[in-house]
Design a protein around this motif. Structure first.
Motif, PDB file in Angstrom:
ATOM      1  N   PHE A   1       0.972  -1.155   0.147  1.00 57.05           N
ATOM      2  CA  PHE A   1       0.113  -0.031  -0.006  1.00 57.05           C
ATOM      3  C   PHE A   1       0.916   1.261  -0.077  1.00 57.05           C
ATOM      4  O   PHE A   1       0.222   2.262  -0.017  1.00 57.05           O
ATOM      5  CB  PHE A   1      -0.845   0.076   1.385  1.00 57.05           C
ATOM      6  N   LEU A   2       2.196   1.235   0.150  1.00 52.50           N
ATOM      7  CA  LEU A   2       2.749   2.427   0.318  1.00 52.50           C
ATOM      8  C   LEU A   2       3.440   2.891  -1.281  1.00 52.50           C
ATOM      9  O   LEU A   2       3.444   1.993  -2.170  1.00 52.50           O
ATOM     10  CB  LEU A   2       3.986   2.026   1.025  1.00 52.50           C
ATOM     11  N   GLU A   3       3.576   4.123  -1.420  1.00 51.52           N
ATOM     12  CA  GLU A   3       4.121   4.677  -2.696  1.00 51.52           C
ATOM     13  C   GLU A   3       5.343   5.422  -2.333  1.00 51.52           C
ATOM     14  O   GLU A   3       5.716   5.693  -0.965  1.00 51.52           O
ATOM     15  CB  GLU A   3       2.919   5.561  -3.192  1.00 51.52           C
ATOM     16  N   GLY A   4       5.834   5.797  -3.474  1.00 52.04           N
ATOM     17  CA  GLY A   4       7.102   6.625  -3.765  1.00 52.04           C
ATOM     18  C   GLY A   4       8.427   6.438  -2.751  1.00 52.04           C
ATOM     19  O   GLY A   4       8.809   5.356  -2.754  1.00 52.04           O
ATOM     20  N   ASP A   5       8.771   7.264  -1.876  1.00 48.04           N
ATOM     21  CA  ASP A   5       9.879   7.176  -1.032  1.00 48.04           C
ATOM     22  C   ASP A   5       9.773   6.162   0.200  1.00 48.04           C
ATOM     23  O   ASP A   5      10.425   5.351   0.259  1.00 48.04           O
ATOM     24  CB  ASP A   5      10.434   8.579  -0.186  1.00 48.04           C
TER      25      ASP A   5
END
Length: 398
Positions: free
Chosen positions: A43-47
């Motif tokens: 569910f995490l995005e980007g950095d």
């Protein structure tokens, strides 16, 4: 909704992680957030995603994978005597037993006796709730409720019991100041190392996510491999010849090809997707914010422009070259490609090598066992019904 199998579109969608999200699509269309928690990698995005992926990837890379082989073989040697010989067996069910055995061994290793039985029972009960009709009903109404998944208390209770045992094991290892030097399991590669950057609750949640992510996909893939070998005696004969000649390199190479070709024809999920986070353009096509983009993996795998004679089971197509990550999309592609992709392919090869060194798979005339829809995946409709025979020992050279 935008559905595309144009490879220029596909590459752009997979590589553009600024404008597209897989996590938000999961939250919108599935109940994954209830099972995994929105703080987990998917569910995490980007950095945030890159940081977590860097922390959790080492136990699934080459160096670590070699240390798991003995653990996997031990599971086969424990389960193999339980399977019937010379009569039909639903190999999919055997695949589930292998999958849970391998996962508990590889992820947790030698758990203290007072927790070992509790952990297996808790994980089995949790998997049972995930596969229950009640939770399936909850999952099916999630898209109709705009992504809201109603609480399903039987699942939450089962999940809490799994976390309870895992957290106990983590705490015990921290108290013992184990450095993991004599252990081969995944947990040992976190506790007390540079990767150990989560509290016990977060680490437990992520380990539980690993269990779930690999359990069903492993079992179904093993079932399809058995089905394909039963339906293609020429492929089984090639494996027999490699075993009889004692040529381990030939055996492993052909098994890798069998695994890759099986995953091409029967990918764990026949499609994947993303959701547009903002208005954007894909290969000249305007994509409004909120658009769901579907990539039909199976359709791409069956394209005659990519794979000659695409509907035929031909492991030989992967003997001289590894699967192309741009067109062989069983585990997705781009920054969100499945973290356990390499683990899954190596695991399938090791398990089947250990099996067919002791057993042969009888040929089954006629068409390949058809697929049935199972959640969002494809499962053998007759539970991979095959017949195993004892393998005669290869005579020693004179």
């Amino acid at each position: 909704m935008f559905i595309t199998h144009d490879m220029a579109d596909v590459r752009e969608v997979f590589t553009n992680h600024e404008d597209f999200s897989v996590g938000q699509l999961m939250a919108r269309l599935s109940s994954h957030d209830l099972v995994f928690g929105k703080e987990t990698l998917i569910f995490l995005e980007g950095d945030d995603h890159r940081r977590e992926r860097k922390l959790f990837s080492p136990p699934f890379q080459n160096k670590a994978l070699k240390s798991y082989e003995e653990l996997m073989i031990e599971v086969v040697e424990r389960e193999l005597p339980k399977w019937p010989v010379d009569e039909p067996i639903e190999f999919l069910k055997a695949g589930y037993d292998l999958a849970i055995g391998v996962l508990l061994s590889v992820v947790f290793g030698d758990v203290a006796p007072e927790r070992s039985g509790r952990l297996k029972d808790a994980v089995s009960a949790w998997f049972g709730e995930i596969e229950s009709r009640g939770f399936l009903a909850v999952t099916l109404i999630t898209p109709l409720l705009g992504g809201y998944t109603p609480p399903y208390r039987p699942l939450m209770r089962a999940q809490a019991k799994v976390d309870e045992v895992i957290i106990e094991e983590i705490a015990a290892r921290r108290a013992d100041n184990e450095d993991g030097t004599d252990r081969r399991d995944v947990l040992a590669r976190y506790v007390g190392t540079d990767l150990d950057q989560h509290d016990d609750v977060a680490l437990s949640r992520n380990l539980r996510g690993i269990l779930l992510g690999a359990y069903e996909t492993t079992a179904i893939t093993l079932g399809w491999i058995a089905t394909m070998l039963a339906a293609h005696p020429d492929a089984m004969a090639e494996l027999d010849a490699a075993i009889d000649s004692g040529d381990e390199a030939r055996l492993d190479a052909y098994l890798d090809a069998v695994v890759a070709e099986t995953m091409r024809l029967r990918p764990v999920s026949p499609f994947t997707g993303r959701i547009a986070l903002r208005d954007t353009v894909v290969n000249g096509v305007a994509i409004p914010e909120g658009t769901i983009v579907i990539i039909p993996i199976l359709l791409i795998h069956e394209s005659e422009h990519i794979y000659p004679d695409p509907l035929s089971f031909r492991p030989e197509r992967f003997l001289d070259k590894r699967p192309d990550g741009h067109t062989w999309l069983t585990f997705g592609a781009g920054p969100h490609r499945c973290l356990g992709a390499q683990f899954a392919t190596v695991e399938a090869r090791i398990l089947f090598r250990a099996i067919i060194e002791k057993r042969r798979i009888d040929p089954i005339p006629g068409p390949i066992e058809p697929a049935r829809r199972y959640h969002t995946g494809l499962s053998p409709s007759r539970n991979a019904l095959i017949t195993l025979r004892h393998r005669e020992p290869t005579p020693a050279p004179q």
